[in-house]
Motif scaffolding. Structure first.
Motif, PDB file in Angstrom:
ATOM      1  N   GLY A 124      40.921 159.958  51.012  1.00 48.75           N
ATOM      2  CA  GLY A 124      41.925 160.131  50.179  1.00 48.75           C
ATOM      3  C   GLY A 124      41.968 159.685  48.861  1.00 48.75           C
ATOM      4  O   GLY A 124      42.806 159.464  47.991  1.00 48.75           O
ATOM      5  N   VAL A 127      35.479 153.619  46.793  1.00 47.69           N
ATOM      6  CA  VAL A 127      35.049 152.541  47.466  1.00 47.69           C
ATOM      7  C   VAL A 127      34.929 152.999  48.776  1.00 47.69           C
ATOM      8  O   VAL A 127      34.051 152.428  49.504  1.00 47.69           O
ATOM      9  N   CYS A 128      35.435 153.916  49.323  1.00 48.69           N
ATOM     10  CA  CYS A 128      35.464 154.411  50.740  1.00 48.69           C
ATOM     11  C   CYS A 128      34.182 155.024  51.056  1.00 48.69           C
ATOM     12  O   CYS A 128      33.916 155.229  52.137  1.00 48.69           O
ATOM     13  N   SER A 143      38.878 153.286  56.557  1.00 45.89           N
ATOM     14  CA  SER A 143      39.822 154.401  56.066  1.00 45.89           C
ATOM     15  C   SER A 143      40.141 155.204  57.258  1.00 45.89           C
ATOM     16  O   SER A 143      40.840 155.947  57.658  1.00 45.89           O
ATOM     17  N   LEU A 144      38.885 155.308  58.002  1.00 44.60           N
ATOM     18  CA  LEU A 144      38.777 156.096  59.355  1.00 44.60           C
ATOM     19  C   LEU A 144      39.861 155.572  60.267  1.00 44.60           C
ATOM     20  O   LEU A 144      40.207 156.371  61.160  1.00 44.60           O
ATOM     21  N   GLU A 145      39.885 154.323  60.588  1.00 37.85           N
ATOM     22  CA  GLU A 145      40.950 153.667  61.382  1.00 37.85           C
ATOM     23  C   GLU A 145      42.398 153.839  60.832  1.00 37.85           C
ATOM     24  O   GLU A 145      43.263 153.006  61.324  1.00 37.85           O
ATOM     25  N   GLY A 146      42.593 154.301  59.578  1.00 35.25           N
ATOM     26  CA  GLY A 146      44.206 154.467  59.253  1.00 35.25           C
ATOM     27  C   GLY A 146      44.300 153.328  58.136  1.00 35.25           C
ATOM     28  O   GLY A 146      45.529 153.450  58.076  1.00 35.25           O
ATOM     29  N   LYS A 147      43.513 152.888  57.683  1.00 35.43           N
ATOM     30  CA  LYS A 147      43.864 151.623  56.869  1.00 35.43           C
ATOM     31  C   LYS A 147      43.401 151.741  55.584  1.00 35.43           C
ATOM     32  O   LYS A 147      42.903 152.660  54.967  1.00 35.43           O
ATOM     33  N   ARG A 148      43.792 150.775  54.887  1.00 35.77           N
ATOM     34  CA  ARG A 148      43.377 150.491  53.156  1.00 35.77           C
ATOM     35  C   ARG A 148      41.832 150.489  53.171  1.00 35.77           C
ATOM     36  O   ARG A 148      41.301 150.054  54.345  1.00 35.77           O
ATOM     37  N   GLY A 149      40.960 151.146  52.389  1.00 35.10           N
ATOM     38  CA  GLY A 149      39.652 151.006  52.373  1.00 35.10           C
ATOM     39  C   GLY A 149      38.909 149.833  51.987  1.00 35.10           C
ATOM     40  O   GLY A 149      38.346 149.504  50.823  1.00 35.10           O
ATOM     41  N   VAL A 150      39.298 148.793  52.426  1.00 31.51           N
ATOM     42  CA  VAL A 150      38.779 147.511  52.183  1.00 31.51           C
ATOM     43  C   VAL A 150      37.734 147.094  52.892  1.00 31.51           C
ATOM     44  O   VAL A 150      37.556 147.317  53.982  1.00 31.51           O
ATOM     45  N   HIS A 152      39.128 149.803  38.590  1.00 27.55           N
ATOM     46  CA  HIS A 152      40.015 151.038  38.852  1.00 27.55           C
ATOM     47  C   HIS A 152      39.783 151.435  40.518  1.00 27.55           C
ATOM     48  O   HIS A 152      40.873 151.503  41.424  1.00 27.55           O
ATOM     49  N   SER A 175      38.169 149.209  42.534  1.00 24.81           N
ATOM     50  CA  SER A 175      37.803 147.788  43.300  1.00 24.81           C
ATOM     51  C   SER A 175      38.742 147.677  44.476  1.00 24.81           C
ATOM     52  O   SER A 175      39.865 147.949  44.237  1.00 24.81           O
ATOM     53  N   CYS A 176      37.907 147.267  45.747  1.00 27.08           N
ATOM     54  CA  CYS A 176      39.089 147.310  46.836  1.00 27.08           C
ATOM     55  C   CYS A 176      39.865 145.884  46.663  1.00 27.08           C
ATOM     56  O   CYS A 176      40.873 145.791  47.398  1.00 27.08           O
TER      57      CYS A 176
END
Lengths: 154, 504
Positions: B258, B262-263, B272-279, B431, B433-434
């Protein structure tokens, strides 16, 4: 890119969910179809993925690709990363901003152009690089940029 | 007899007009009633010569570089279909020193044929490794990977075999092979080149990994900035399934990122693969035990995986014999920025930075002197020419406070503003950072502010770097100080002088 349609959006969300795609997959489908994700889609997203409004907004706002407003008819993205900096991306960006009167992230008032920064398009040996309406651009300078924008306007 | 003309359909070649050239060549051939077959191949990675047109002659493939559509009539006049001389003729591809002096393994067939031409891939020994692996026990495959000494090419250089062993040894479960194709480092494009040019190599490698660790599913996480790679991979997967080379026992799919740097960090990628924010996630547990949806997951960069087929066919010992010390095999370096002959340089580890920059890079494109190179992406060190004699191995680079990362080398000329580059390193981190850990989330913002001041408090910057390095949760925060500190250490004068105006 088509105009936002609630019914089409709901179809896309439903199809994404049915295919086993996660929330980000549904958002990708919306972004690809409309260029952005309208808030009107949130209820359908919340329903399909059993997430709260805050959770949906959290994911949408996380990813650069998921705009929350419709982009202009043309989208110019200019690489801002180091390899392009080393060959004048900063100067080129400044030129693009002054020539269009836009800042990175802005869309012109007449809806003709969106100007965005992007961090690396993988054209790092031939910068400055960019992308106009999805078409890759390399070895850009002010003149080449003007020509490409004029071409797109035709 | 129809002459074969190769025109790359690679993103870079297209950006430089390859589609227009293809149209022009087709038209000109029609006008001249000449029978030709145009093949839209992948790129050789010789970025400086793109668009690079090749013509099949009796002597071999003749190369014409930096072609424009306007050159086409002249090429026909010069008899380029028979390898005729022309001011843009480079010679036979196989004789070009820039390619000949490399030791291409992973990229040896990239650019030879159309990327989704499975028959051509097979004609160049493709699928041999998968056939061999199918006749081997998982244990035998693991032994070869172990013997190869292969280390992750994504940036961290982690020994691949440890991951493979861990996933293979995990309790039977829904195991997944995840290919990290979120190639976000500026100055890197090796993943893009091979996905666009030789996608079957990656697919074959992932199928082999599946056999070794007992995974039935593979996912290639590709960044959205690479639309052509996404399209080509999808076509290649379809072809692989239709041909039966990917049988029902291993399912492969592409997932589009997306636009989040950081992903590329493996745990953020899983989120991210699980559909969440890339934290990012805390480690342990490592993804090899609890990865995607909590299941054992083998995550590797594209190039790491692409090294696997040859390790299976030629043996782990063959791979271990290439390179230097613990840095085994070849490394796919990418020369970028202000460089005359940029592109993909695959050589065994151990070459010096200077050899790479001089022998392959040929100096700067601008003709100006080199001030610094940044090696290893936005989180990599800025090195001055005084350090260019350092050999390119994981260990030697670590000794000078640098790393090879994903192999990107960005050349900056004498006009570069190192303080601005250091400020940018913080700004980029701010910019991207998670936000999970405070040192990275707040530190990057404060760092960018400090370095924008007319007279920055350098002791404070150093203090901030120490905190970020020691206390951040992942490489984004721990490594952002590397470009900052290296710029401060090697170019102190640029930080000492007060400035009138803060950078934008």
């Amino acid at each position: 890119m088509e105009r936002w349609s609630d019914s089409k959006a709901e179809e896309l969300i439903h199809a994404a969910h049915e295919s086993g795609a996660p929330l980000t997959g549904a958002l990708r489908a919306l972004a690809d179809a409309f260029g952005y994700i309208d808030e009107a889609a949130y209820p359908a997203l919340m329903q399909a993925y059993a997430r709260s409004r805050a959770e949906v907004l959290g994911v949408v706002s996380w990813y650069e690709d998921f705009r929350t407003r419709p982009p202009g008819r043309h989208v110019l993205r200019l690489c801002q990363a180091e390899a392009c900096q080393a060959v004048g991306a900063r100067e080129l960006t400044a030129y693009a901003c002054s020539a269009t009167g836009l800042r990175l992230g802005d869309t012109s008032a007449d809806g003709a152009l969106t100007l965005e920064g992007v961090y690396c398009l993988g054209l790092c040996a031939n910068g400055p690089a960019g992308e106009l309406d999805g078409r890759p651009l390399a070895e850009l300078d002010a003149a080449a940029l003007d020509a490409k924008l004029a071409e797109a306007e035709e | 007899m129809s002459t074969r003309v190769y025109i790359p359909a690679d993103t870079l070649a297209v950006a430089l007009g390859a589609d227009d050239i293809a149209t022009a060549i087709t038209r000109e051939a029609e006008t001249r009633r000449t029978n030709i077959t145009i093949i839209r191949n992948g790129s050789r990675g010789m970025c400086w010569a793109e668009p690079l047109i090749e013509v099949q002659t009796d002597a071999g493939r003749m190369a014409y570089g930096r072609i424009k559509a306007a050159d086409v009539p002249g090429l026909f006049d010069a008899g380029f279909l028979h390898g005729g001389d022309h001011e843009k003729a480079l010679g036979l591809v196989d004789d070009l020193p820039w390619l000949k002096n490399q030791q291409r393994q992973i990229f040896r067939t990239c650019g030879l044929y159309a990327p989704t031409d499975l028959a051509a891939y097979e004609a160049h020994d493709g699928l041999e490794a998968l056939r061999k692996a199918r006749a081997m026990t998982p244990e035998a495959i693991l032994k070869e990977v172990e013997a190869s000494g292969l280390r992750g090419r994504g940036g961290a250089g982690f020994p691949a075999a440890i991951k493979w062993r861990t996933v293979a040894g995990a309790k039977p479960a829904q195991k997944t092979i995840v290919c990290n194709a979120d190639e976000g480092d500026s100055g890197t494009f090796a993943d893009r080149l091979i996905m666009e040019g030789d996608p079957f190599r990656l697919i074959e490698a992932m199928a082999i990994a599946g056999l070794a660790v007992g995974a039935q599913e593979g996912i290639i996480y590709v960044r959205s900035e690479y639309p052509r790679a996404i399209r080509i991979l999808q076509q290649a997967i379809d072809t692989a399934e239709q041909s039966g080379f990917l049988d029902g026992t291993f399912k492969l799919r592409v997932f589009v990122g997306g636009g989040s740097y950081v992903c590329g960090e493996e745990t953020a990628l899983l989120e991210s693969l699980e559909g969440k924010r890339g934290v990012v996630r805390a480690k342990p547990p490592v993804p090899a035990l609890q990865g995607l949806h909590g299941q054992p997951t083998l995550i590797h960069n594209v190039i790491t995986l692409c090294a696997v087929p040859d390790i299976i066919t030629k043996g782990g010992a063959w791979h271990a014999a290439l390179g230097a010390g613990k840095s085994t095999g070849t490394m796919t370096f990418q020369l970028a920025g202000d460089v005359r002959r940029g592109g993909l340089v695959e050589v065994p580890f151990g070459l010096t930075l200077r050899a790479l920059l001089d022998d392959f890079g040929g100096g700067t494109r601008s003709g100006k002197a080199i001030k610094a190179v940044q090696i290893g992406g936005p989180l990599g060190a800025y090195l001055p020419p005084a350090l260019f004699d350092t050999p390119l191995t994981y260990d030697a680079m670590a000794r000078i406070g640098a790393g090879i990362g994903h192999g990107g080398i960005v050349v900056f000329n004498e006009t570069a503003d190192m303080r601005e580059q250091a400020r940018y390193a913080f700004a980029f981190c701010a910019h991207e950072s998670c936000g999970k850990c405070t040192p990275c989330r707040i530190g990057a913002v404060r760092g960018a502010e400090l370095l924008a001041e007319p007279e920055p408090d350098l002791a404070l910057v150093e203090d901030l770097c120490a905190v970020m390095t020691e206390a951040s949760a992942c490489a984004m925060g721990t490594m952002t100080p590397i470009p900052v500190r290296s710029a401060m250490m090697h170019f102190p004068d640029e930080f000492a002088a007060p400035r009138q105006q803060a950078a934008q």
